[in-house]
Design a protein around this motif. Sequence first.
Motif, mmCIF file in Angstrom:
data_model
loop_
_atom_site.group_PDB
_atom_site.id
_atom_site.type_symbol
_atom_site.label_atom_id
_atom_site.label_comp_id
_atom_site.label_asym_id
_atom_site.label_seq_id
_atom_site.Cartn_x
_atom_site.Cartn_y
_atom_site.Cartn_z
ATOM 1 N N UNK A 21 20.282 5.619 29.304
ATOM 2 C CA UNK A 21 19.585 5.819 30.575
ATOM 3 C C UNK A 21 19.425 4.496 31.326
ATOM 4 N N UNK A 22 19.241 3.406 30.576
ATOM 5 C CA UNK A 22 19.178 2.098 31.211
ATOM 6 C C UNK A 22 20.480 1.744 31.902
ATOM 7 N N UNK A 23 21.597 2.051 31.250
ATOM 8 C CA UNK A 23 22.901 1.806 31.868
ATOM 9 C C UNK A 23 23.071 2.638 33.132
ATOM 10 N N UNK A 24 22.473 3.843 33.143
ATOM 11 C CA UNK A 24 22.587 4.719 34.315
ATOM 12 C C UNK A 24 21.699 4.264 35.471
ATOM 13 N N UNK A 25 20.744 3.362 35.189
ATOM 14 C CA UNK A 25 19.930 2.811 36.261
ATOM 15 C C UNK A 25 18.472 3.177 36.254
ATOM 16 N N UNK A 26 18.009 3.947 35.264
ATOM 17 C CA UNK A 26 16.580 4.235 35.191
ATOM 18 C C UNK A 26 15.803 2.924 35.099
ATOM 19 N N UNK A 27 14.608 2.913 35.688
ATOM 20 C CA UNK A 27 13.869 1.667 35.834
ATOM 21 C C UNK A 27 13.084 1.250 34.599
ATOM 22 N N UNK A 28 12.438 2.198 33.932
ATOM 23 C CA UNK A 28 11.621 1.833 32.784
ATOM 24 C C UNK A 28 11.404 3.052 31.904
ATOM 25 N N UNK A 29 10.844 2.790 30.708
ATOM 26 C CA UNK A 29 10.700 3.839 29.702
ATOM 27 C C UNK A 29 9.386 3.663 28.960
ATOM 28 N N UNK A 30 8.907 4.778 28.407
ATOM 29 C CA UNK A 30 7.715 4.750 27.565
ATOM 30 C C UNK A 30 7.899 5.766 26.451
ATOM 31 N N UNK A 31 7.708 5.318 25.206
ATOM 32 C CA UNK A 31 7.815 6.210 24.069
ATOM 33 C C UNK A 31 6.477 6.902 23.827
ATOM 34 N N UNK A 32 6.522 8.211 23.541
ATOM 35 C CA UNK A 32 5.319 8.978 23.232
ATOM 36 C C UNK A 32 5.571 9.806 21.979
ATOM 37 N N UNK A 33 4.522 10.425 21.456
ATOM 38 C CA UNK A 33 4.682 11.284 20.286
ATOM 39 C C UNK A 33 5.560 12.487 20.592
ATOM 40 N N UNK A 34 5.565 12.916 21.837
ATOM 41 C CA UNK A 34 6.336 14.106 22.225
ATOM 42 C C UNK A 34 7.787 13.792 22.543
ATOM 43 N N UNK A 35 8.094 12.534 22.831
ATOM 44 C CA UNK A 35 9.465 12.186 23.203
ATOM 45 C C UNK A 35 9.498 10.907 24.014
ATOM 46 N N UNK A 36 10.348 10.892 25.021
ATOM 47 C CA UNK A 36 10.568 9.688 25.813
ATOM 48 C C UNK A 36 10.268 9.980 27.277
ATOM 49 N N UNK A 37 9.542 9.072 27.928
ATOM 50 C CA UNK A 37 9.330 9.138 29.365
ATOM 51 C C UNK A 37 10.271 8.147 30.033
ATOM 52 N N UNK A 38 11.005 8.620 31.036
ATOM 53 C CA UNK A 38 11.906 7.763 31.802
ATOM 54 C C UNK A 38 11.468 7.796 33.259
ATOM 55 N N UNK A 39 11.530 6.636 33.922
ATOM 56 C CA UNK A 39 11.056 6.526 35.298
ATOM 57 C C UNK A 39 12.185 6.050 36.204
ATOM 58 N N UNK A 40 12.282 6.683 37.368
ATOM 59 C CA UNK A 40 13.286 6.287 38.345
ATOM 60 C C UNK A 40 12.791 6.591 39.746
ATOM 61 N N UNK A 41 13.357 5.911 40.723
ATOM 62 C CA UNK A 41 12.925 6.110 42.102
ATOM 63 C C UNK A 41 13.230 7.539 42.555
ATOM 64 N N UNK A 42 12.311 8.091 43.334
ATOM 65 C CA UNK A 42 12.474 9.458 43.831
ATOM 66 C C UNK A 42 13.755 9.612 44.631
ATOM 67 N N UNK A 43 14.155 8.577 45.345
ATOM 68 C CA UNK A 43 15.343 8.648 46.197
ATOM 69 C C UNK A 43 16.617 8.937 45.407
ATOM 70 N N UNK A 44 16.610 8.620 44.103
ATOM 71 C CA UNK A 44 17.816 8.824 43.294
ATOM 72 C C UNK A 44 17.661 10.006 42.330
ATOM 73 N N UNK A 45 16.823 10.961 42.693
ATOM 74 C CA UNK A 45 16.573 12.100 41.816
ATOM 75 C C UNK A 45 17.872 12.821 41.431
ATOM 76 N N UNK A 46 18.777 12.974 42.370
ATOM 77 C CA UNK A 46 20.043 13.643 42.077
ATOM 78 C C UNK A 46 20.845 12.921 41.007
ATOM 79 N N UNK A 47 20.855 11.592 41.057
ATOM 80 C CA UNK A 47 21.554 10.806 40.035
ATOM 81 C C UNK A 47 20.906 10.997 38.667
ATOM 82 N N UNK A 48 19.559 10.991 38.657
ATOM 83 C CA UNK A 48 18.861 11.090 37.378
ATOM 84 C C UNK A 48 19.096 12.453 36.716
ATOM 85 N N UNK A 49 19.037 13.531 37.508
ATOM 86 C CA UNK A 49 19.221 14.856 36.920
ATOM 87 C C UNK A 49 20.665 15.056 36.448
ATOM 88 N N UNK A 50 21.623 14.474 37.158
ATOM 89 C CA UNK A 50 23.018 14.576 36.729
ATOM 90 C C UNK A 50 23.219 13.851 35.396
#
Length: 273
Positions: A21-50
Amino acid sequence: MYNQYSLNNAPELHPILVALLGEAGFDSFQETDAGLLAFGTTARHGDWTATLATLKKQFGFTYEWETLPEKNWNEEWESQFPPLYVGDRLFIRADFHAPDPEVPTELIITPKMAFGTGHHATTYMMCELMFDLPLKEGRVLDYGCGTGVLAILAKKLFADVVDAVDIEAPSVENTVENAARNGVKLDAVILGELKDVPAGPPYDFILANINRNVILATAGALYERLADAGTIVFSGILARDEQLLVERLKRTGFQHQQTRQREDWRAFEFTKA
């Protein structure tokens, strides 16, 4: 504005997903007990979902997403930035952490959200290797400088010339800011790619805490920018890519000196004959 993508995945997938996900351009991450949180700018939502759709097929996780309310995300990220000890030789902290006078070398790094999280293992190994290199009076290039940790540490270890380069403008700005914060003046901090680093005497040491694809794509150019008998240190490589990287760099002409590991990450030292 930022979107939060909540992945429901097994913990052992965290390092792999962070890297991809870092290679794809996501900005930051947070590990939780349930899984992984990934953060990205709203403007690139289409890129993130793809990207997530492709990885979902490969790794079998599910995910949800939401747009986060406006707030100072740099401040939010900074409040969660943990200090880092590299053995008993180096303490990396933000300016809101207390110093540790028991550690001989200290770096004060104020991070920004753009640089992401989850890379402490690679940073640790790179810094650890640097303490074992004869950097004094050498010429050093920090390739993919991010917050400037490696470039600043090189100066603290008495390198003569230290240049840094990154493709992201916030990285260049943050590197300059952090160098000043540590009382260090870097010789050049360049916005661009390796080809944008001005021609000059070859470097005695190249430090590359960066991703696999960039290393493979620029291996030949890095070989040309390294002095004879020079040393190049890589990290940001997952265990599954270790053999691929070593074989590729050997074919380029580098000589493999050592591999270090920490969690699922690898760091390598190569020399130029």
